[in-house]
Motif scaffolding. Structure first.
Motif, PDB file in Angstrom:
ATOM      1  N   VAL A  38       7.731   8.430 -12.323  1.00  0.00           N
ATOM      2  CA  VAL A  38       7.949   8.772 -10.917  1.00  0.00           C
ATOM      3  C   VAL A  38       7.081   7.921  -9.994  1.00  0.00           C
ATOM      4  N   TYR A  39       5.804   7.749 -10.361  1.00  0.00           N
ATOM      5  CA  TYR A  39       4.854   7.172  -9.408  1.00  0.00           C
ATOM      6  C   TYR A  39       4.336   5.778  -9.752  1.00  0.00           C
ATOM      7  N   SER A  40       4.529   5.324 -10.984  1.00  0.00           N
ATOM      8  CA  SER A  40       3.980   4.003 -11.326  1.00  0.00           C
ATOM      9  C   SER A  40       4.588   2.862 -10.506  1.00  0.00           C
ATOM     10  N   PRO A  41       5.890   2.875 -10.154  1.00  0.00           N
ATOM     11  CA  PRO A  41       6.404   1.759  -9.324  1.00  0.00           C
ATOM     12  C   PRO A  41       5.656   1.628  -7.999  1.00  0.00           C
ATOM     13  N   ALA A  42       5.322   2.765  -7.369  1.00  0.00           N
ATOM     14  CA  ALA A  42       4.615   2.711  -6.087  1.00  0.00           C
ATOM     15  C   ALA A  42       3.189   2.209  -6.276  1.00  0.00           C
ATOM     16  N   VAL A  43       2.546   2.573  -7.382  1.00  0.00           N
ATOM     17  CA  VAL A  43       1.196   2.090  -7.649  1.00  0.00           C
ATOM     18  C   VAL A  43       1.206   0.571  -7.812  1.00  0.00           C
ATOM     19  N   VAL A  44       2.189   0.054  -8.534  1.00  0.00           N
ATOM     20  CA  VAL A  44       2.311  -1.393  -8.720  1.00  0.00           C
ATOM     21  C   VAL A  44       2.491  -2.090  -7.375  1.00  0.00           C
ATOM     22  N   VAL A  45       3.398  -1.588  -6.554  1.00  0.00           N
ATOM     23  CA  VAL A  45       3.662  -2.206  -5.250  1.00  0.00           C
ATOM     24  C   VAL A  45       2.412  -2.150  -4.373  1.00  0.00           C
ATOM     25  N   GLU A  75      14.432   4.849  -5.234  1.00  0.00           N
ATOM     26  CA  GLU A  75      14.873   5.627  -6.396  1.00  0.00           C
ATOM     27  C   GLU A  75      13.947   6.800  -6.708  1.00  0.00           C
ATOM     28  N   ARG A  76      12.827   6.900  -5.992  1.00  0.00           N
ATOM     29  CA  ARG A  76      11.844   7.926  -6.322  1.00  0.00           C
ATOM     30  C   ARG A  76      12.360   9.337  -6.079  1.00  0.00           C
ATOM     31  N   GLY A  77      13.185   9.532  -5.071  1.00  0.00           N
ATOM     32  CA  GLY A  77      13.579  10.870  -4.637  1.00  0.00           C
ATOM     33  C   GLY A  77      14.062  11.782  -5.755  1.00  0.00           C
ATOM     34  N   GLN A  78      15.065  11.344  -6.494  1.00  0.00           N
ATOM     35  CA  GLN A  78      15.616  12.185  -7.555  1.00  0.00           C
ATOM     36  C   GLN A  78      14.627  12.361  -8.697  1.00  0.00           C
ATOM     37  N   PHE A  79      13.908  11.281  -9.046  1.00  0.00           N
ATOM     38  CA  PHE A  79      12.908  11.386 -10.114  1.00  0.00           C
ATOM     39  C   PHE A  79      11.826  12.400  -9.739  1.00  0.00           C
ATOM     40  N   GLU A  80      11.382  12.343  -8.474  1.00  0.00           N
ATOM     41  CA  GLU A  80      10.331  13.261  -8.053  1.00  0.00           C
ATOM     42  C   GLU A  80      10.849  14.693  -7.989  1.00  0.00           C
ATOM     43  N   PHE A  81      12.081  14.874  -7.552  1.00  0.00           N
ATOM     44  CA  PHE A  81      12.674  16.218  -7.536  1.00  0.00           C
ATOM     45  C   PHE A  81      12.722  16.800  -8.942  1.00  0.00           C
ATOM     46  N   THR A 131       0.606  -5.672  -3.258  1.00  0.00           N
ATOM     47  CA  THR A 131       0.952  -6.146  -1.916  1.00  0.00           C
ATOM     48  C   THR A 131      -0.067  -5.771  -0.849  1.00  0.00           C
ATOM     49  N   GLY A 132      -0.947  -4.814  -1.142  1.00  0.00           N
ATOM     50  CA  GLY A 132      -1.882  -4.351  -0.131  1.00  0.00           C
ATOM     51  C   GLY A 132      -1.316  -3.276   0.765  1.00  0.00           C
ATOM     52  N   ALA A 133      -0.108  -2.809   0.456  1.00  0.00           N
ATOM     53  CA  ALA A 133       0.479  -1.713   1.217  1.00  0.00           C
ATOM     54  C   ALA A 133      -0.256  -0.415   0.895  1.00  0.00           C
ATOM     55  N   SER A 134      -0.231   0.520   1.835  1.00  0.00           N
ATOM     56  CA  SER A 134      -0.816   1.823   1.533  1.00  0.00           C
ATOM     57  C   SER A 134       0.052   2.528   0.490  1.00  0.00           C
ATOM     58  N   LEU A 135      -0.540   3.467  -0.212  1.00  0.00           N
ATOM     59  CA  LEU A 135       0.214   4.192  -1.228  1.00  0.00           C
ATOM     60  C   LEU A 135       1.363   4.966  -0.601  1.00  0.00           C
ATOM     61  N   ASP A 136       1.138   5.576   0.554  1.00  0.00           N
ATOM     62  CA  ASP A 136       2.230   6.282   1.247  1.00  0.00           C
ATOM     63  C   ASP A 136       3.384   5.332   1.544  1.00  0.00           C
ATOM     64  N   ASP A 137       3.069   4.130   2.055  1.00  0.00           N
ATOM     65  CA  ASP A 137       4.122   3.165   2.375  1.00  0.00           C
ATOM     66  C   ASP A 137       4.861   2.724   1.113  1.00  0.00           C
ATOM     67  N   ALA A 138       4.120   2.500   0.047  1.00  0.00           N
ATOM     68  CA  ALA A 138       4.745   2.079  -1.206  1.00  0.00           C
ATOM     69  C   ALA A 138       5.664   3.176  -1.754  1.00  0.00           C
ATOM     70  N   LEU A 139       5.255   4.430  -1.625  1.00  0.00           N
ATOM     71  CA  LEU A 139       6.112   5.536  -2.058  1.00  0.00           C
ATOM     72  C   LEU A 139       7.389   5.580  -1.235  1.00  0.00           C
ATOM     73  N   LEU A 198      -1.497  10.140   1.691  1.00  0.00           N
ATOM     74  CA  LEU A 198      -1.985   9.163   0.719  1.00  0.00           C
ATOM     75  C   LEU A 198      -2.007   7.772   1.343  1.00  0.00           C
ATOM     76  N   ASP A 199      -2.660   7.668   2.493  1.00  0.00           N
ATOM     77  CA  ASP A 199      -2.780   6.377   3.178  1.00  0.00           C
ATOM     78  C   ASP A 199      -3.916   5.575   2.553  1.00  0.00           C
ATOM     79  N   ILE A 200      -3.791   5.374   1.245  1.00  0.00           N
ATOM     80  CA  ILE A 200      -4.818   4.697   0.451  1.00  0.00           C
ATOM     81  C   ILE A 200      -4.421   3.237   0.245  1.00  0.00           C
ATOM     82  N   VAL A 201      -5.363   2.343   0.440  1.00  0.00           N
ATOM     83  CA  VAL A 201      -5.161   0.931   0.129  1.00  0.00           C
ATOM     84  C   VAL A 201      -6.145   0.569  -0.978  1.00  0.00           C
ATOM     85  N   ALA A 202      -5.635   0.099  -2.116  1.00  0.00           N
ATOM     86  CA  ALA A 202      -6.484  -0.219  -3.265  1.00  0.00           C
ATOM     87  C   ALA A 202      -6.011  -1.524  -3.901  1.00  0.00           C
TER      88      ALA A 202
END
Length: 307
Positions: A78-85, A102-108, A89-97, A288-292
């Motif tokens: 569910v969440y690894s694609p957003a962590v990779v992005v 495709e996350r919506g159905q997986f997260e549901f 890229t330097g995007a915040s985690l919220d933005d990457a999510l 989750l406005d985290i930049v890492a």
């Protein structure tokens, strides 16, 4: 559980299998303290506690560990694609999510499985809930599972359960030796720390003697403890997660269990743990406005957000 061996022997064998390099030490402590293992009747809530004479739990609690362990494993997809992005890229985690269409159905689907866990915690009996169709029922033999991912989840559930039993065993020793910390919340942290140290020390010798990669053994043990932390979070009632006279704040316990591992940045542990923590925070609708810049840095920032 099986009837061909005593409940105490079954739990001892679980611990010896989870921490084989300290098997003799575990057996020696088991004999020294002479405590019993008591299997209680299933009831609402979670049963896992100890005193100077026994460790007590019920079968439903073991099923909670299994169901949550197999459910939590799915958080990776569910969440690894957003962590990779986010880390690339330097995007915040919220933005990457939000970028992950495709996350919506997986997260549901993931949240539905977690809802099943909470239903099981509230139920009198495991049979009272509808078990998710894509999660196998608990079994004792790993090789009876055909799916590789299920086998990986089986291993982590075993390590998480071993951690929790070691935690309770430290309570046994504190009670028997009459040397527990004066405050109950401090005792809880001390039990977590002892269980973590017991499982994580001596890995280098074990890995070398058995031809394993030290890093792989280390990350798998650490991931099992992370899963234990996630399960502890799930089974802790919401009204005590900020701490009370019996327990420290849940964020303090999770930090004590997860922080401080000297694993390299590319280790799978950091991705696994990041996904577990994101899942917890998403369930609480935290920002989750985290930049890492790395998975390890992501884990550190997520732990800060838990507080």
């Amino acid at each position: 559980m099986a009837t061909t061996a005593s409940d105490k022997t079954i739990i001892l064998n679980l611990l010896r299998g989870a921490v084989p390099e300290r098997a003799d030490e575990i057996s020696g402590l088991w004999r020294k303290y002479g405590h019993s293992v008591e299997i209680a009747k299933d009831a609402k809530g979670v049963t896992m506690n100890a005193n100077s004479k026994r460790i007590k739990f019920n079968i439903k609690t073991i099923e909670i560990y299994w169901l949550l362990g197999f459910s939590a494993w799915r958080a990776i997809e569910v969440y690894s694609p957003a962590v990779v992005v986010a880390t690339m890229t330097g995007a915040s985690l919220d933005d990457a999510l939000n970028m992950d269409e495709e996350r919506g159905q997986f997260e549901f689907d993931y949240k539905q499985r977690i809802a099943s866990v909470h239903s099981l915690i509230a139920a009198e009996q495991p049979a009272d809930i509808s078990w998710p169709a894509d999660i196998p029922k608990p079994i004792d033999i790993r090789d009876d599972l055909e799916d590789v991912q299920h086998k990986a989840a089986f291993d982590l559930v075993g390590l998480a359960l071993a951690f929790s039993i070691l935690h309770e065993f430290q309570h046994v020793m504190f009670c028997a030796d009459k040397n527990a910390p004066s405050l109950r919340p401090e005792e809880e942290i001390a039990c977590d720390t002892w269980a973590r140290d017991f499982m994580m020390s001596g890995l280098a010798d074990y890995a070398e003697k058995h031809g394993h990669s030290f890093t792989e053994v280390q990350w798998k043990r650490a991931a099992g403890i992370t899963l234990a932390a996630v399960i502890i979070h799930a089974i802790t009632p919401g009204h005590v997660r900020w701490g009370d006279q019996e327990y420290p704040p849940i964020a303090e316990r999770l930090s004590a269990m997860i922080r401080g591992y000297n694993l390299p940045n590319p280790s799978s542990f950091w991705m696994f743990t990041a996904c577990m923590l994101i899942a917890l925070l998403r369930q609480e609708n935290r920002p989750l406005d985290i930049v890492a810049k790395s998975n390890r840095e992501m884990v550190e920032e997520l732990l800060i957000r838990l507080c």
